[in-house]
Scaffold this motif. Structure first.
Motif, PDB file in Angstrom:
ATOM      1  N   GLU A  13       0.823  -1.211   0.000  1.00 39.71           N
ATOM      2  CA  GLU A  13       0.000   0.000   0.000  1.00 39.71           C
ATOM      3  C   GLU A  13       0.857   1.261   0.000  1.00 39.71           C
ATOM      4  OE1 GLU A  13      -2.589  -0.641   3.368  1.00 39.71           O
ATOM      5  OE2 GLU A  13      -3.766  -2.126   2.276  1.00 39.71           O
ATOM      6  N   LEU A  14       1.809   1.305  -0.945  1.00 38.85           N
ATOM      7  CA  LEU A  14       2.659   2.492  -1.073  1.00 38.85           C
ATOM      8  C   LEU A  14       1.813   3.675  -1.514  1.00 38.85           C
ATOM      9  CD1 LEU A  14       5.921   1.050  -2.690  1.00 38.85           C
ATOM     10  CD2 LEU A  14       5.404   1.464  -0.284  1.00 38.85           C
ATOM     11  N   PRO A  15       2.236   4.891  -1.172  1.00 42.46           N
ATOM     12  CA  PRO A  15       1.448   6.092  -1.505  1.00 42.46           C
ATOM     13  C   PRO A  15       1.219   6.237  -3.014  1.00 42.46           C
ATOM     14  CG  PRO A  15       3.329   6.643  -0.098  1.00 42.46           C
ATOM     15  CD  PRO A  15       3.474   5.211  -0.467  1.00 42.46           C
ATOM     16  N   GLN A  16       0.143   6.922  -3.368  1.00 41.05           N
ATOM     17  CA  GLN A  16      -0.228   7.076  -4.774  1.00 41.05           C
ATOM     18  C   GLN A  16       0.867   7.750  -5.589  1.00 41.05           C
ATOM     19  OE1 GLN A  16      -2.951   5.665  -6.210  1.00 41.05           O
ATOM     20  NE2 GLN A  16      -1.902   6.237  -8.091  1.00 41.05           N
ATOM     21  N   HIS A  17       1.573   8.728  -5.006  1.00 39.73           N
ATOM     22  CA  HIS A  17       2.620   9.404  -5.786  1.00 39.73           C
ATOM     23  C   HIS A  17       3.736   8.432  -6.168  1.00 39.73           C
ATOM     24  CE1 HIS A  17       4.594   9.766  -1.807  1.00 39.73           C
ATOM     25  NE2 HIS A  17       5.710   9.875  -2.504  1.00 39.73           N
ATOM     26  N   VAL A  18       3.947   7.398  -5.365  1.00 40.13           N
ATOM     27  CA  VAL A  18       4.937   6.369  -5.707  1.00 40.13           C
ATOM     28  C   VAL A  18       4.361   5.465  -6.804  1.00 40.13           C
ATOM     29  CG1 VAL A  18       6.240   4.378  -4.849  1.00 40.13           C
ATOM     30  CG2 VAL A  18       5.994   6.428  -3.420  1.00 40.13           C
ATOM     31  N   MET A  19       3.111   5.072  -6.648  1.00 43.78           N
ATOM     32  CA  MET A  19       2.474   4.195  -7.639  1.00 43.78           C
ATOM     33  C   MET A  19       2.390   4.881  -9.006  1.00 43.78           C
ATOM     34  SD  MET A  19       2.113   1.502  -5.871  1.00 43.78           S
ATOM     35  CE  MET A  19       1.134   0.453  -6.930  1.00 43.78           C
ATOM     36  N   ASP A  20       2.262   6.197  -9.004  1.00 41.77           N
ATOM     37  CA  ASP A  20       2.207   6.941 -10.267  1.00 41.77           C
ATOM     38  C   ASP A  20       3.496   6.807 -11.067  1.00 41.77           C
ATOM     39  OD1 ASP A  20      -0.374   7.765  -9.671  1.00 41.77           O
ATOM     40  OD2 ASP A  20       0.245   9.753  -8.955  1.00 41.77           O
ATOM     41  N   LEU A  21       4.597   6.505 -10.394  1.00 40.67           N
ATOM     42  CA  LEU A  21       5.874   6.326 -11.096  1.00 40.67           C
ATOM     43  C   LEU A  21       5.805   5.149 -12.081  1.00 40.67           C
ATOM     44  CD1 LEU A  21       8.397   6.844  -8.137  1.00 40.67           C
ATOM     45  CD2 LEU A  21       7.887   8.447  -9.996  1.00 40.67           C
ATOM     46  N   PHE A  22       5.007   4.129 -11.760  1.00 44.83           N
ATOM     47  CA  PHE A  22       4.843   3.012 -12.693  1.00 44.83           C
ATOM     48  C   PHE A  22       4.244   3.496 -14.006  1.00 44.83           C
ATOM     49  CE2 PHE A  22       4.658   0.284  -8.784  1.00 44.83           C
ATOM     50  CZ  PHE A  22       5.687  -0.586  -9.116  1.00 44.83           C
ATOM     51  N   ASP A  23       3.181   4.279 -13.905  1.00 41.36           N
ATOM     52  CA  ASP A  23       2.513   4.761 -15.111  1.00 41.36           C
ATOM     53  C   ASP A  23       3.441   5.643 -15.938  1.00 41.36           C
ATOM     54  OD1 ASP A  23       0.194   3.389 -14.417  1.00 41.36           O
ATOM     55  OD2 ASP A  23      -0.615   5.113 -13.317  1.00 41.36           O
ATOM     56  N   ARG A  24       4.187   6.502 -15.262  1.00 41.22           N
ATOM     57  CA  ARG A  24       5.117   7.381 -15.992  1.00 41.22           C
ATOM     58  C   ARG A  24       6.190   6.570 -16.707  1.00 41.22           C
ATOM     59  NH1 ARG A  24       4.176  11.324 -11.738  1.00 41.22           N
ATOM     60  NH2 ARG A  24       5.852  10.482 -10.474  1.00 41.22           N
ATOM     61  N   GLN A  25       6.728   5.543 -16.017  1.00 41.98           N
ATOM     62  CA  GLN A  25       7.763   4.720 -16.639  1.00 41.98           C
ATOM     63  C   GLN A  25       7.179   3.901 -17.789  1.00 41.98           C
ATOM     64  OE1 GLN A  25      11.183   4.837 -15.772  1.00 41.98           O
ATOM     65  NE2 GLN A  25      11.233   3.853 -17.768  1.00 41.98           N
ATOM     66  N   ASP A  26       5.953   3.403 -17.623  1.00 35.65           N
ATOM     67  CA  ASP A  26       5.296   2.661 -18.709  1.00 35.65           C
ATOM     68  C   ASP A  26       5.090   3.555 -19.930  1.00 35.65           C
ATOM     69  OD1 ASP A  26       5.178   0.269 -17.309  1.00 35.65           O
ATOM     70  OD2 ASP A  26       3.087   0.535 -16.679  1.00 35.65           O
ATOM     71  N   GLU A  27       4.663   4.800 -19.705  1.00 39.33           N
ATOM     72  CA  GLU A  27       4.476   5.738 -20.817  1.00 39.33           C
ATOM     73  C   GLU A  27       5.790   6.012 -21.528  1.00 39.33           C
ATOM     74  OE1 GLU A  27       2.548   9.262 -19.317  1.00 39.33           O
ATOM     75  OE2 GLU A  27       0.762   8.141 -18.702  1.00 39.33           O
ATOM     76  N   GLU A  28       6.848   6.202 -20.737  1.00 39.20           N
ATOM     77  CA  GLU A  28       8.169   6.442 -21.321  1.00 39.20           C
ATOM     78  C   GLU A  28       8.623   5.226 -22.136  1.00 39.20           C
ATOM     79  OE1 GLU A  28      12.617   6.987 -19.569  1.00 39.20           O
ATOM     80  OE2 GLU A  28      11.080   8.283 -18.687  1.00 39.20           O
TER      81      GLU A  28
END
Length: 158
Positions: free
Chosen positions: A86-101
């Protein structure tokens, strides 16, 4: 290598638990469990995770069950661990950013590695805990969970 024989899920669970309870300096930090003869490893691992023995609840601060039997890449495993923690949302958002990249750069989904910054967050979340990681590996490859933030020397994997 120790070979345990069992004819039922319940019997296999009872034979594996003493290895997980072992607190001696000679205790194994990683256990490989493979089902045979119709006794599915996933069923045994799921049974341990869903209904851990009281001794395991007492020994481990966290029991993290990750079923990646149909996983596509190490990042998917890292995301599953981060979800369980249950890591914070701002950490989980890093997955989406890396996937987009990676999408933009043409990195194939099967080649996507863990995200270093998320690995650091996972490590921060577990570093002071005693953890049991029950991980169903769906690939033919050995997975180095330390690259994903879950170091073997600090936690027990099953």
């Amino acid at each position: 290598m120790q070979i345990l024989r069992a004819t039922s899920v319940e019997e296999a669970v009872q034979k594996v638990i003493p290895y997980l309870e072992d607190t001696s300096s000679a205790a194994h930090k990683s256990i490989y469990f493979e089902g045979r003869g119709g006794l599915a490893a996933s069923a045994v691992l799921r049974a341990i995770a869903e209904n851990p023995a009281p001794s395991l609840r007492k020994k481990f601060d966290r029991i993290i069950h990750v079923d990646c039997s149909r996983w596509k890449n190490p990042r998917q495993l890292q995301r599953a661990i981060a979800d369980r923690l249950e890591l914070p949302q701002h950490v989980m958002d890093l997955f989406d950013r890396q996937d987009e990249e990676d999408d933009f750069s043409g990195v194939e989904e099967s080649s996507r590695e863990g995200v270093t910054d998320i690995g650091k967050e996972i490590y921060r979340a577990i570093k002071d805990l005693s953890c049991l990681l029950i991980f169903h590996n769906g690939s033919d490859d050995t997975v180095d969970t330390s690259k994903l933030g879950f170091p073997l020397y600090d936690c027990m994997h099953l």
